[in-house]
Design a protein around this motif. Structure first.
Motif, PDB file in Angstrom:
ATOM      1  N   ASP A  88      -6.106  -8.091  -6.573  1.00 11.13           N
ATOM      2  CA  ASP A  88      -7.309  -8.483  -7.315  1.00 11.13           C
ATOM      3  C   ASP A  88      -7.004  -8.697  -8.797  1.00 11.13           C
ATOM      4  OD1 ASP A  88      -8.833  -8.428  -5.016  1.00 11.13           O
ATOM      5  OD2 ASP A  88      -9.743  -6.471  -5.437  1.00 11.13           O
ATOM      6  N   ALA A  89      -6.184  -7.837  -9.381  1.00 13.47           N
ATOM      7  CA  ALA A  89      -5.818  -7.983 -10.791  1.00 13.47           C
ATOM      8  C   ALA A  89      -4.994  -9.256 -10.998  1.00 13.47           C
ATOM      9  CB  ALA A  89      -5.042  -6.755 -11.266  1.00 13.47           C
ATOM     10  N   THR A 125       1.618   1.367  -3.913  1.00  7.39           N
ATOM     11  CA  THR A 125       0.569   1.241  -4.929  1.00  7.39           C
ATOM     12  C   THR A 125      -0.721   0.844  -4.228  1.00  7.39           C
ATOM     13  OG1 THR A 125       0.000   0.231  -7.062  1.00  7.39           O
ATOM     14  CG2 THR A 125       1.038  -1.203  -5.415  1.00  7.39           C
ATOM     15  N   ASP A 126      -1.793   0.712  -4.979  1.00  4.81           N
ATOM     16  CA  ASP A 126      -3.047   0.220  -4.414  1.00  4.81           C
ATOM     17  C   ASP A 126      -2.927  -1.296  -4.291  1.00  4.81           C
ATOM     18  OD1 ASP A 126      -5.616  -0.702  -3.881  1.00  4.81           O
ATOM     19  OD2 ASP A 126      -6.578   0.691  -5.278  1.00  4.81           O
ATOM     20  N   THR A 170       0.788  -1.232   0.000  1.00  8.85           N
ATOM     21  CA  THR A 170       0.000   0.000   0.000  1.00  8.85           C
ATOM     22  C   THR A 170       0.823   1.287   0.000  1.00  8.85           C
ATOM     23  OG1 THR A 170      -1.922  -1.126   0.872  1.00  8.85           O
ATOM     24  CG2 THR A 170      -1.829   1.257   1.225  1.00  8.85           C
ATOM     25  N   ARG A 222      -4.655  -3.614  -2.750  1.00  6.13           N
ATOM     26  CA  ARG A 222      -5.873  -4.394  -2.967  1.00  6.13           C
ATOM     27  C   ARG A 222      -6.127  -4.573  -4.459  1.00  6.13           C
ATOM     28  NH1 ARG A 222      -8.195  -7.915  -0.394  1.00  6.13           N
ATOM     29  NH2 ARG A 222      -7.790  -8.928  -2.320  1.00  6.13           N
ATOM     30  N   ALA A 223      -6.035  -3.478  -5.218  1.00  3.23           N
ATOM     31  CA  ALA A 223      -6.279  -3.549  -6.659  1.00  3.23           C
ATOM     32  C   ALA A 223      -5.243  -4.439  -7.347  1.00  3.23           C
ATOM     33  CB  ALA A 223      -6.255  -2.140  -7.270  1.00  3.23           C
TER      34      ALA A 223
END
Length: 182
Positions: free
Chosen positions: A36-37, A29-30, A26, A32-33
């Motif tokens: 998920d990707a 970068t994001d 975090t 979580r995103a």
């Protein structure tokens, strides 16, 4: 290791739960995103390890239940297992009877909570369970849980450094389909 297309031996992605990875990522970068990707890409390209489906069918047919315990998240794990056809359908019985993940409420490996919960879901006492894994976290979790055996699986280049943590080291799952050596 980008050249070998595999994680470094002590890479956080191998040994941490996803909540820990998100926290680590975090600031940069994001997290979580990104996870998920990555999970979506994995589901699109998931393939079973050599002999995995054959071994799971043989165990199911012998009435030996199997569970998956992974430091990945439940949603993406179930998507992968579903894509492989291992969770069953109206026409095919499940090959996997229980799934425990880092977000199942039992902690992450190498702590034993997740694998103990998986054993309990199978109705198996820890002293009757064999843990098959490819990381130090897998083997340590099985040891801490008091499982009957911890089995390391994978080629030397990928997992050989963990040999000392295992009762048995096999190069691929097909070895578990063969009769024991005399």
């Amino acid at each position: 290791d980008r050249a070998r297309r595999e994680p470094l031996p002590e890479a956080p992605v191998v040994h941490m739960g996803n909540s820990e990875l998100i926290e680590l990522l975090t600031p940069h970068t994001d997290g979580r995103a990104l996870l998920d990707a990555a999970a979506a890409k994995v589901v699109a390209h998931v393939t079973p390890a050599a002999h995995a489906s054959e071994l799971l069918r043989a165990l199911r047919d012998a009435d030996i239940p199997c569970a998956v315990a992974t430091n990945d998240e439940d949603r993406s794990t179930r998507e992968q297992l579903g894509a492989l056809g291992w969770l069953g359908s109206e026409h095919e019985p499940a090959l996997i009877s229980a799934v425990r993940c880092c977000d199942s409420g039992h902690g992450a490996k190498p702590e034993p909570g997740m694998v103990l919960s998986a054993a309990a879901a199978l109705g198996a006492a820890p002293s009757r369970v064999a843990m098959v894994g490819d990381s130090a976290a897998d083997l340590v979790a099985g040891r801490r849980a008091g499982f009957a055996a911890v089995i390391l699986v994978g080629p030397e280049a990928s997992v050989g450094r963990h040999e000392g943590l295992a009762d048995v080291w096999i190069r691929d799952l097909g070895r578990l389909l063969q009769p024991p050596a005399e």
